[in-house]
Design a protein around this motif. Structure first.
Motif, PDB file in Angstrom:
ATOM      1  N   LEU A   1      39.353  83.253  87.997  1.00 45.44           N
ATOM      2  CA  LEU A   1      40.194  82.525  87.048  1.00 45.44           C
ATOM      3  C   LEU A   1      40.447  81.088  87.500  1.00 45.44           C
ATOM      4  O   LEU A   1      40.516  80.170  86.685  1.00 45.44           O
ATOM      5  CB  LEU A   1      41.536  83.243  86.873  1.00 45.44           C
ATOM      6  CG  LEU A   1      41.532  84.547  86.065  1.00 45.44           C
ATOM      7  CD1 LEU A   1      42.920  85.170  86.074  1.00 45.44           C
ATOM      8  CD2 LEU A   1      41.070  84.307  84.635  1.00 45.44           C
ATOM      9  N   LYS A   2      40.575  80.900  88.817  1.00 50.71           N
ATOM     10  CA  LYS A   2      40.932  79.580  89.342  1.00 50.71           C
ATOM     11  C   LYS A   2      39.723  78.713  89.691  1.00 50.71           C
ATOM     12  O   LYS A   2      39.883  77.536  90.005  1.00 50.71           O
ATOM     13  CB  LYS A   2      41.820  79.740  90.585  1.00 50.71           C
ATOM     14  CG  LYS A   2      43.226  80.225  90.284  1.00 50.71           C
ATOM     15  CD  LYS A   2      44.008  79.228  89.432  1.00 50.71           C
ATOM     16  CE  LYS A   2      44.266  77.930  90.167  1.00 50.71           C
ATOM     17  NZ  LYS A   2      44.999  76.954  89.327  1.00 50.71           N
ATOM     18  N   ASN A   3      38.532  79.279  89.668  1.00 49.04           N
ATOM     19  CA  ASN A   3      37.318  78.510  89.969  1.00 49.04           C
ATOM     20  C   ASN A   3      36.335  78.700  88.824  1.00 49.04           C
ATOM     21  O   ASN A   3      35.602  79.688  88.783  1.00 49.04           O
ATOM     22  CB  ASN A   3      36.683  78.987  91.281  1.00 49.04           C
ATOM     23  CG  ASN A   3      37.560  78.730  92.485  1.00 49.04           C
ATOM     24  OD1 ASN A   3      37.516  77.673  93.092  1.00 49.04           O
ATOM     25  ND2 ASN A   3      38.370  79.722  92.842  1.00 49.04           N
ATOM     26  N   LYS A   4      36.317  77.771  87.909  1.00 51.61           N
ATOM     27  CA  LYS A   4      35.495  77.926  86.712  1.00 51.61           C
ATOM     28  C   LYS A   4      33.998  77.937  87.025  1.00 51.61           C
ATOM     29  O   LYS A   4      33.193  78.405  86.220  1.00 51.61           O
ATOM     30  CB  LYS A   4      35.816  76.809  85.710  1.00 51.61           C
ATOM     31  CG  LYS A   4      37.263  76.829  85.222  1.00 51.61           C
ATOM     32  CD  LYS A   4      37.662  78.188  84.665  1.00 51.61           C
ATOM     33  CE  LYS A   4      39.109  78.219  84.195  1.00 51.61           C
ATOM     34  NZ  LYS A   4      39.531  79.577  83.769  1.00 51.61           N
ATOM     35  N   CYS A   5      33.619  77.423  88.208  1.00 51.49           N
ATOM     36  CA  CYS A   5      32.200  77.443  88.580  1.00 51.49           C
ATOM     37  C   CYS A   5      31.788  78.810  89.135  1.00 51.49           C
ATOM     38  O   CYS A   5      30.598  79.086  89.304  1.00 51.49           O
ATOM     39  CB  CYS A   5      31.902  76.352  89.602  1.00 51.49           C
ATOM     40  SG  CYS A   5      32.817  76.526  91.140  1.00 51.49           S
ATOM     41  N   ILE A   6      32.770  79.672  89.435  1.00 54.40           N
ATOM     42  CA  ILE A   6      32.480  81.015  89.945  1.00 54.40           C
ATOM     43  C   ILE A   6      32.370  81.981  88.771  1.00 54.40           C
ATOM     44  O   ILE A   6      33.311  82.157  88.002  1.00 54.40           O
ATOM     45  CB  ILE A   6      33.586  81.499  90.908  1.00 54.40           C
ATOM     46  CG1 ILE A   6      33.680  80.585  92.133  1.00 54.40           C
ATOM     47  CG2 ILE A   6      33.327  82.945  91.336  1.00 54.40           C
ATOM     48  CD1 ILE A   6      32.464  80.575  93.006  1.00 54.40           C
ATOM     49  N   ARG A   7      31.202  82.613  88.635  1.00 56.65           N
ATOM     50  CA  ARG A   7      31.006  83.588  87.562  1.00 56.65           C
ATOM     51  C   ARG A   7      30.927  85.018  88.082  1.00 56.65           C
ATOM     52  O   ARG A   7      31.070  85.971  87.325  1.00 56.65           O
ATOM     53  CB  ARG A   7      29.717  83.275  86.788  1.00 56.65           C
ATOM     54  CG  ARG A   7      29.675  81.898  86.162  1.00 56.65           C
ATOM     55  CD  ARG A   7      28.637  81.827  85.051  1.00 56.65           C
ATOM     56  NE  ARG A   7      27.359  82.404  85.420  1.00 56.65           N
ATOM     57  CZ  ARG A   7      26.373  81.732  86.011  1.00 56.65           C
ATOM     58  NH1 ARG A   7      26.540  80.446  86.311  1.00 56.65           N
ATOM     59  NH2 ARG A   7      25.229  82.317  86.306  1.00 56.65           N
ATOM     60  N   THR A   8      30.685  85.158  89.395  1.00 47.65           N
ATOM     61  CA  THR A   8      30.473  86.473  89.988  1.00 47.65           C
ATOM     62  C   THR A   8      31.198  86.544  91.328  1.00 47.65           C
ATOM     63  O   THR A   8      31.091  85.614  92.131  1.00 47.65           O
ATOM     64  CB  THR A   8      28.964  86.730  90.209  1.00 47.65           C
ATOM     65  OG1 THR A   8      28.276  86.575  88.963  1.00 47.65           O
ATOM     66  CG2 THR A   8      28.708  88.114  90.762  1.00 47.65           C
TER      67      THR A   8
END
Length: 400
Positions: free
Chosen positions: A155-162
């Motif tokens: 939720l806090k890192n939009k570049c993290i998808r997985t």
């Protein structure tokens, strides 16, 4: 911190949550000032305020005034008294309570994880980023909260998808991680950019450590241009491709994991260095013997680019980066040089783990490593990181 003004417990205690759960309507004291006085009173008010991430302290107001919010839990009369020490009561209007909305944007990862993990926070907040994947090494004690931790990170890192978690230590001969998906897409194919090179691979099938970028950069700069290099445990090619692309080296690259070799070939082509890399899929001991004999005999070896390269050199560089076993390859190198009758000078970049109770004693480490390769000269040595309280990741450069 926003967490000082809101109660996060009802949210983090839920089995699942989303952005919209983190919406709080609160009230803060504030002052109204003319626009010309904003800079002066912003400085004064900031000293009285709590720091809130991404919070807009100064906001427009009617009649060309500016509202300066003062997020704090201090009694209003105390705030006014402090304002009057540095300001002038005739220059501002004090307001006891202004409605403000706080959202997930105003909360840091650390305060959210503290709310979830409590005393466990200090070992659950660290993770490695590999492209769009966040990689955790959580303990079994963290099982009750691991999915919530993963949710916060995404939720806090939009570049993290997985978000994944390593379940056990890496004891697979192919260095594959035993992982579980904690949150997000089941997409383990990542793209990494490092030192002007691009790497694509499936993080569930091969080993990669983003924290070793400084190590790769150091070795990249230490090996001269246009050298011949043996990368005995190459993985997907972080050393091999960077040396080929940035230092114009020819690299003979080997890994036991066939999928590493598949990704290495693709990455060599992707980075336009196929003609500078020859690949092998075998045990590292056998690779070292075979390669040293090829160089001694000035043999030609096939390249990824469907060409060939003649191994003629009087100086060879070898990279050993299988930290739990790197030192065991040193005898193989020395024996191969002797048995082949080679007159080539060899520099070995050996990366390994070293355990000790206290700080490193380099004389003790020297004695330890020389048991593996006698009669060699230590060119360089460097500790790159502390893997655990009593375990160091070390580079030694030997000349034989």
């Amino acid at each position: 911190m926003a967490g000082k003004f809101v109660n996060l417990d009802p949210i983090v205690e839920k089995k699942d949550f989303c952005d919209n759960d983190f919406i709080f309507d609160v009230h803060f004291p504030a002052i109204l000032v003319d626009e010309i006085l904003v800079e002066k009173y912003s400085r004064i008010c900031r000293a009285l305020s709590e720091k809130i991430a991404n919070f807009k302290y100064v906001r427009p107001w009617k009649n060309k005034k500016r509202c300066i919010l003062i997020p704090c839990t201090t009694d209003p009369s105390s705030i006014v008294a402090k304002l009057n020490v540095s300001g002038d009561i005739n220059e501002y209007e004090f307001l006891d309570s202004i409605p403000v909305r706080l959202t997930l944007e105003h909360m840091t990862v650390h305060e959210l994880l503290r709310a979830i993990a409590g005393d466990q926070y200090y070992h659950v907040h660290a993770f490695e980023t590999i492209g769009h994947v966040a990689h955790f090494n959580l303990k079994s004690d963290d099982d009750p909260i691991k999915y919530k931790i993963a949710k916060v990170i995404r939720l806090k890192n939009k570049c993290i998808r997985t978000v994944i978690n390593k379940l056990t230590s890496i004891d697979d001969p192919f260095r594959k991680m035993n992982i579980e998906l904690l949150d997000g897409d089941r997409d383990f194919n990542v793209e990494i950019r490092e030192n002007d090179c691009v790497f694509k691979f499936d993080v569930s099938q091969v080993f990669w450590n983003s924290r070793l970028e400084s190590v790769r950069g150091y070795i990249n700069k230490s090996i001269p241009n246009k050298s011949i290099v043996l990368d005995a445990t190459c993985g997907v090619g972080p050393f091999s491709i960077q040396l080929a692309k940035n230092r114009s080296c020819f690299v003979m690259a080997n890994d036991l994991n066939p999928q590493c070799i598949e990704f290495l070939v693709n990455n060599a082509i992707l980075n336009s260095v196929g003609s500078s890399i020859s690949v092998y899929n075998m045990d590292a001991h056998e690779f070292i013997k075979k390669s040293i004999f090829s160089i001694t005999l000035n043999q030609s070896v096939p390249t990824v680019g469907d060409g060939s390269f003649k191994c003629e050199t009087n100086k060879l560089y070898i990279i050993l980066n299988l930290p739990s076993f790197s030192l065991t390859f040193l005898k193989t190198i020395k024996d191969s040089v002797v048995e082949s009758g080679s007159t080539v000078n060899v520099d070995i970049f050996c990366l390994f783990f070293y355990k000790c109770k206290d700080d490193l004693d380099w004389m003790e480490v020297d004695s330890f490593v020389m048991e593996y390769i006698e009669d060699s000269f230590i060119v360089d040595r460097k500790s790159f990181r502390k893997v655990s309280p009593n375990k160091f990741y070390i580079l030694y450069v030997f000349r034989v």
